[in-house]
Design an enzyme around this catalytic site. Structure first.
Site, PDB file in Angstrom:
ATOM      1  N   GLY A  12       0.804  -1.206   0.000  1.00  0.00           N
ATOM      2  CA  GLY A  12       0.000   0.000   0.000  1.00  0.00           C
ATOM      3  C   GLY A  12       0.838   1.258   0.000  1.00  0.00           C
ATOM      4  CG  ASP A  70      -0.191   1.726  12.469  1.00  0.00           C
ATOM      5  OD1 ASP A  70       0.886   1.112  12.351  1.00  0.00           O
ATOM      6  OD2 ASP A  70      -0.260   2.971  12.480  1.00  0.00           O
ATOM      7  CD  GLN A  78       2.201  -3.302  11.416  1.00  0.00           C
ATOM      8  OE1 GLN A  78       2.431  -3.280  12.623  1.00  0.00           O
ATOM      9  NE2 GLN A  78       2.938  -2.648  10.539  1.00  0.00           N
ATOM     10  CG  HIS A  88       4.352   3.467  12.394  1.00  0.00           C
ATOM     11  ND1 HIS A  88       4.911   4.544  13.041  1.00  0.00           N
ATOM     12  CD2 HIS A  88       3.003   3.638  12.497  1.00  0.00           C
ATOM     13  CE1 HIS A  88       3.950   5.326  13.500  1.00  0.00           C
ATOM     14  NE2 HIS A  88       2.787   4.783  13.188  1.00  0.00           N
ATOM     15  CD  GLU A 145       1.616  36.723  -2.068  1.00  0.00           C
ATOM     16  OE1 GLU A 145       2.463  36.364  -1.232  1.00  0.00           O
ATOM     17  OE2 GLU A 145       1.904  37.442  -3.047  1.00  0.00           O
ATOM     18  CD  GLU A 182       6.308  34.138  -2.290  1.00  0.00           C
ATOM     19  OE1 GLU A 182       7.346  34.767  -2.040  1.00  0.00           O
ATOM     20  OE2 GLU A 182       5.173  34.662  -2.306  1.00  0.00           O
ATOM     21  CB  SER A 221      12.753  41.834   0.158  1.00  0.00           C
ATOM     22  OG  SER A 221      11.623  41.577   0.975  1.00  0.00           O
TER      23      SER A 221
END
Length: 348
Positions: free
Chosen positions: A39, A100, A103, A124, A244, A248, A270
């Site tokens: 998976g 999990d 398991q 994990h 923004e 970015e 800047s």
């Protein structure tokens, strides 16, 4: 093994220069590694091991979508792809990469196939750390080891194909054979780790659950949503708000942080950006730190683990998950992101 000093804390780190692939191949030359689960981590780890010359087979439920995906990736039924119990029988190292919840469900079956001298590998620390809740207690005569790539299986595979490596943590919970260290490091190198840093099962799962709910996914989505909503409420367009807030950061600034650190990125912005960032970062730290303290406590007490077990074990888990993911997917912010991504030069 190198000892690296991180601001006064000395850590054990293993690099590919210290433990090259050739040595990993030698350590694993007589081993058969069975990957259980195809998976999230299974495809990346198994394909990297296969490409690195390690003897790998897949254990997966026949007829499942994951079985079909394994076939599509070149695993051959009856040769390198088997039902889970048959793969366990053939393996000397069992990589337990089911979810999990998976398991927990499969453990009574898997435990029967853990003959003395085998190794049980996790990516994990959940199952072993929360054993009172999961029932996963490995027998004393097998090695119990962990390699946890610090990213998705998709990233692990992509970086491997690019000739790079994704950093991983490693741990030894039980050394029954005296060769657990060689096994875990060889496997860590084999799956494509950039370097390996030492941890234990408890620290791995505590940091992992905190990170996933925090800066890696939960917190970052919350911060994105908060800033986007404020910008939109003040009259900014979806495109401007998304650029923004997300574009970015992910496309311009975070690559610079990854390459050179936040201090370098600050120094190369800047002066107006520098001043604002320096003025505001501690305010954001102070506002969010109590939330992180609450989060870590919830992880440490096992509350987060129990929530995951209870939720992920329900028959309608997938349907409910899709409803929650749809809320994210259909939000204006991520719909704007979908359109912005189409406008990137590489997509035109």
């Amino acid at each position: 093994m190198a000892k690296i000093n991180f601001g006064g804390t000395v850590e054990n780190v293993v690099t590919r220069e210290e433990f090259p692939l050739k040595k990993a191949q030698e350590v694993l030359k007589n081993e058969t590694v069975a990957i259980l689960g195809y998976g999230v981590q299974g495809p990346g780890q198994s394909l990297n091991l296969r490409d690195n010359g390690i003897n790998v087979i897949i254990g997966q439920r026949k007829g499942s979508k994951s079985w079909d995906k394994a076939v599509a990736d070149g695993w051959v039924p009856g040769k390198t792809l088997f039902e889970i119990e048959e793969a366990c029988d053939k393996a000397t190292i069992i990589q337990y990469l089911l979810s999990d919840a998976g398991q927990i469900a499969a453990w009574p079956t898997i435990k029967k196939h853990l003959a003395p001298g085998k190794a049980l590998y996790f990516s994990h620390g959940f199952g072993v750390t929360y054993k009172e809740r999961t029932g996963i207690v490995p027998p004393a005569d097998v090695d119990v080891i962990l390699v946890a790539p610090k990213g998705s299986g998709t990233s692990l595979r992509r970086m491997f194909l690019e000739g790079r490596g994704l950093n991983s943590s490693y741990a030894i919970h039980q050394d029954a054979t005296g060769k657990a260290w060689d096994r875990v490091i060889a496997l860590g190198i084999g799956v494509g780790s950039g370097y390996l840093f030492e941890t234990d099962f408890r620290r791995e799962v505590f940091s992992d659950l905190t990170g996933e709910r925090g800066t890696l996914m939960g917190a970052i989505q919350g911060i994105f949503a908060a800033q986007y909503d404020v910008l939109r409420s003040k009259g900014h367009t979806p495109s401007e708000a998304f650029n923004e807030t997300v574009e970015e950061l992910t496309q311009s600034l975070m690559p610079l942080v990854a390459e050179n650190g936040m201090d370098w990125m600050y120094a190369n912005c800047s002066t107006t950006a520098q001043r604002g960032a320096l003025d505001w970062w501690k305010k954001f730290r102070d506002a969010s730190k109590p939330v992180f303290e609450e989060l870590y406590d919830s992880v440490a007490t096992g509350n987060e683990a129990q929530k995951s077990i209870d939720s992920n074990s329900k028959a309608d888990y997938r349907e409910k998950l899709e409803v929650e993911l749809k809320e994210l997917r259909d939000s204006e912010m991520w719909q704007a992101g979908k359109e912005v991504r189409k406008l990137r030069p590489e997509n035109n």
